[in-house]
Design a protein around this motif. Structure first.
Motif, mmCIF file in Angstrom:
data_model
loop_
_atom_site.group_PDB
_atom_site.id
_atom_site.type_symbol
_atom_site.label_atom_id
_atom_site.label_comp_id
_atom_site.label_asym_id
_atom_site.label_seq_id
_atom_site.Cartn_x
_atom_site.Cartn_y
_atom_site.Cartn_z
ATOM 1 N N ARG A 295 0.713 -1.172 -0.131
ATOM 2 C CA ARG A 295 -0.001 -0.060 0.195
ATOM 3 C C ARG A 295 0.731 1.237 -0.017
ATOM 4 N NH1 ARG A 295 -2.448 0.944 4.382
ATOM 5 N NH2 ARG A 295 -4.268 2.149 3.603
ATOM 6 N N ALA A 296 1.957 1.160 0.179
ATOM 7 C CA ALA A 296 2.947 2.376 0.258
ATOM 8 C C ALA A 296 2.841 3.454 -0.881
ATOM 9 C CB ALA A 296 4.493 2.045 0.241
ATOM 10 N N GLY A 321 14.161 6.767 -5.787
ATOM 11 C CA GLY A 321 14.079 5.527 -5.564
ATOM 12 C C GLY A 321 12.468 4.713 -6.237
ATOM 13 N N CYS A 322 12.432 5.305 -7.445
ATOM 14 C CA CYS A 322 11.010 4.959 -8.334
ATOM 15 C C CYS A 322 11.020 3.670 -8.286
ATOM 16 C CB CYS A 322 10.961 5.662 -9.351
ATOM 17 S SG CYS A 322 12.286 5.467 -10.588
ATOM 18 N N THR A 383 11.773 3.342 0.160
ATOM 19 C CA THR A 383 13.336 3.479 -0.146
ATOM 20 C C THR A 383 14.150 3.612 0.818
ATOM 21 O OG1 THR A 383 12.841 4.077 -2.460
ATOM 22 C CG2 THR A 383 14.997 4.359 -1.695
ATOM 23 N N LEU A 384 13.628 4.567 1.684
ATOM 24 C CA LEU A 384 14.551 5.053 2.905
ATOM 25 C C LEU A 384 14.517 3.833 3.910
ATOM 26 C CD1 LEU A 384 13.440 8.534 3.116
ATOM 27 C CD2 LEU A 384 15.631 7.701 2.273
ATOM 28 N N CYS A 385 13.875 2.694 3.742
ATOM 29 C CA CYS A 385 14.116 1.534 4.683
ATOM 30 C C CYS A 385 15.093 0.944 4.482
ATOM 31 C CB CYS A 385 12.617 0.535 4.404
ATOM 32 S SG CYS A 385 12.993 -0.172 2.846
ATOM 33 N N PHE A 409 7.577 10.683 2.414
ATOM 34 C CA PHE A 409 8.184 9.609 2.339
ATOM 35 C C PHE A 409 7.488 8.664 3.137
ATOM 36 C CE2 PHE A 409 10.791 11.862 5.167
ATOM 37 C CZ PHE A 409 11.151 11.061 5.943
ATOM 38 N N THR A 410 7.964 7.488 3.046
ATOM 39 C CA THR A 410 7.610 6.357 4.167
ATOM 40 C C THR A 410 9.027 5.549 4.913
ATOM 41 O OG1 THR A 410 7.487 4.177 2.632
ATOM 42 C CG2 THR A 410 5.351 5.688 3.033
ATOM 43 N N VAL A 411 8.964 5.175 5.869
ATOM 44 C CA VAL A 411 9.877 4.393 6.489
ATOM 45 C C VAL A 411 9.186 3.241 7.512
ATOM 46 C CG1 VAL A 411 11.876 6.015 6.264
ATOM 47 C CG2 VAL A 411 10.277 5.865 8.572
#
Length: 475
Positions: A295-296, A321-322, A383-385, A409-411
């Protein structure tokens, strides 16, 4: 029939002639090859088809296609030529043309199980055609009930549709029918992990490693280590990666996963790890994530829209980070320009059809640093994971944004209290604490507008919680 062939193709045909006992013809052709770069070959229709299929098997797609098309000029309705040209075009990602030739062939090959299996593989590339792919594989199995590849492929369709018990039975049947079937053992082990049947997962994944002793076993190792952790044997999980790193000391995946198991805390994953992981994952990326309820991208698109009320344009947008472009298709309509960048060439190839104005193979922070004030919006989903420390990213994003520009962004979420702002988890990704994220963004000069928690996807049938972060560069 006759046609011009390059030296490589002519050499293969000469080898065929020798095997058929036509020594004089083979020697004559070999003499021509020595003198000329190209040779005019004369052969019967059946010989030409055999040569095209050989080139196809050797992945000499361009020359195989030339011969298939030459054969169709002689006999436009030849079932096998249409079929194998369709298979070749499918492998070359020309799916619309592939479907046309394959459908034409099925009118005459409807009693052939192998043809239905190939047709199912083409249909199964499109998530919207899952029901049609299922019909094709089931038709193959009605014609040949003991067809292991059709059982394995039908299992993939069932797993994607959430019919896990049906998927399990088909994977198991495929391994019973073909005891050296690496892919079926891997799929079986993967599903056992998802079902938390870890002892059975370890057995299936061990078998997949034994059968496929090369780099393609990386996911089997990772999953088996995960299964050992789940049954309370972390020492065996650690041993898997220690042995792998010793056997392949230059393998970036082995090194990274060993660090993750042993409690090390590098600031970020190495670029070589990211490239190796995602280049190998590119072909199956979208389909695998669809099975995990990913779902990100949707969450990021919604957060970006919330930061631009009343339908305001996202302006010039950077998709950091597409990947394969799952975010891009959701935000494209409101962008003035959309620029994607990623370390993985394999992922970028998949993104080409998803509306980007530019695509670049580049490291995330370096790309942003080189484009001061270039973007109205920057997004980054999952991507930032692969970053632990966020200071360099935050600084680069601040510099690349225009005044009042938005960063979303997501982490993955590291919940609870603690002095550690981030942690490298045993699965190889980083998780972050909310306070740490806020601190790093503020230090870079960004104003945090929103941090909320949501489910990014499922892993082992459990939700993976993440932070959805919205920040803005002050005006």
């Amino acid at each position: 029939m006759s046609f011009k062939a390059n030296a490589e193709t002519a050499t293969l045909f000469a080898e065929n002639l020798r095997r058929a006992g036509r020594i004089a013809d083979a020697e004559q052709l070999e003499q021509i090859i020595k003198i000329e770069k190209n040779a005019k070959i004369k052969m019967h229709f059946g010989e030409a088809l055999q040569l095209a299929m050989m080139l196809h098997r050797y992945e000499k797609k361009e020359q195989a296609e030339v011969i298939y098309r030459a054969l169709l000029r002689v006999d436009p309705d030849h079932a096998r030529v249409n079929h194998f040209l369709g298979v070749l075009l499918h492998l070359d990602k020309r799916r619309k043309d592939a479907l046309r030739y394959m459908q034409r062939s099925m009118k005459l090959l409807g009693d052939q199980a192998w043809a239905w299996n190939n047709f199912g593989n083409l249909l199964n590339d499109d998530p919207k055609k899952g029901a049609q792919a299922q019909d094709a594989y089931e038709t193959a199995l009605r014609l040949a009930p003991d067809y292991p590849e059709a059982h394995n492929n039908l299992g993939i369709v069932f797993e994607r549709a959430g019919r896990l018990e049906d998927a399990l039975q088909n994977y198991k049947r495929a391994t019973e029918l073909k005891p050296d079937y690496f892919e079926a053992f891997y799929n079986l082990g993967y599903l056992y992990v998802s079902l938390e049947r870890h002892d059975e997962a370890i057995l299936a994944l061990s078998q997949s490693i034994v059968l496929q002793g090369d780099d393609s076993t990386r996911q089997s190792r990772v999953l088996m280590a995960h299964a050992y952790r789940a049954i309370g044997q972390p020492e065996k999980s650690l041993a898997i990666f220690r042995e792998w790193a010793q056997a392949e000391p230059d393998n970036p995946v082995a090194r990274h996963m060993l660090a993750a198991q042993s409690g090390e805390k590098p600031d970020r994953a190495a670029d070589s790890f990211v490239v190796s992981t995602f280049d190998s994952f590119a072909d199956s990326f979208d389909s695998k994530l669809s099975m995990l309820g990913y779902r990100a991208p949707q969450i990021v698109a919604e957060a970006l829209a919330e930061a631009h009320p009343d339908g305001l344009s996202f302006g010039v947008l950077a998709d950091a980070g597409c990947g394969t472009g799952l975010c891009g298709v959701l935000v494209r309509e409101r962008c003035k320009r959309m620029i994607g960048f990623d370390l993985s060439a394999g992922m970028l190839e998949k993104a080409e059809a998803r509306g980007y104005d530019e695509l670049h193979k580049a490291e995330l922070t370096a790309f942003l640093r080189e484009r001061l004030g270039a973007f109205n919006s920057i997004i980054s989903a999952d991507t930032l994971c692969y970053f632990g420390e966020l200071d360099q990213f935050a600084s680069a994003a601040f510099g690349a944004l225009k005044s009042r520009g938005v960063l979303v962004f997501t982490v993955e979420a590291l919940e609870g209290e603690g002095d550690d702002g981030f942690r490298l988890e045993p699965h190889g990704r980083y998780s972050h604490r909310r306070g740490f994220i806020e601190k790093r963004l503020s230090e870079a000069g960004l104003t945090v507008e929103s941090i909320r928690q949501d489910t990014l996807r499922k892993e082992d049938a459990k939700p993976v919680k993440g932070w959805i972060v919205t920040a803005r560069k002050p005006g």
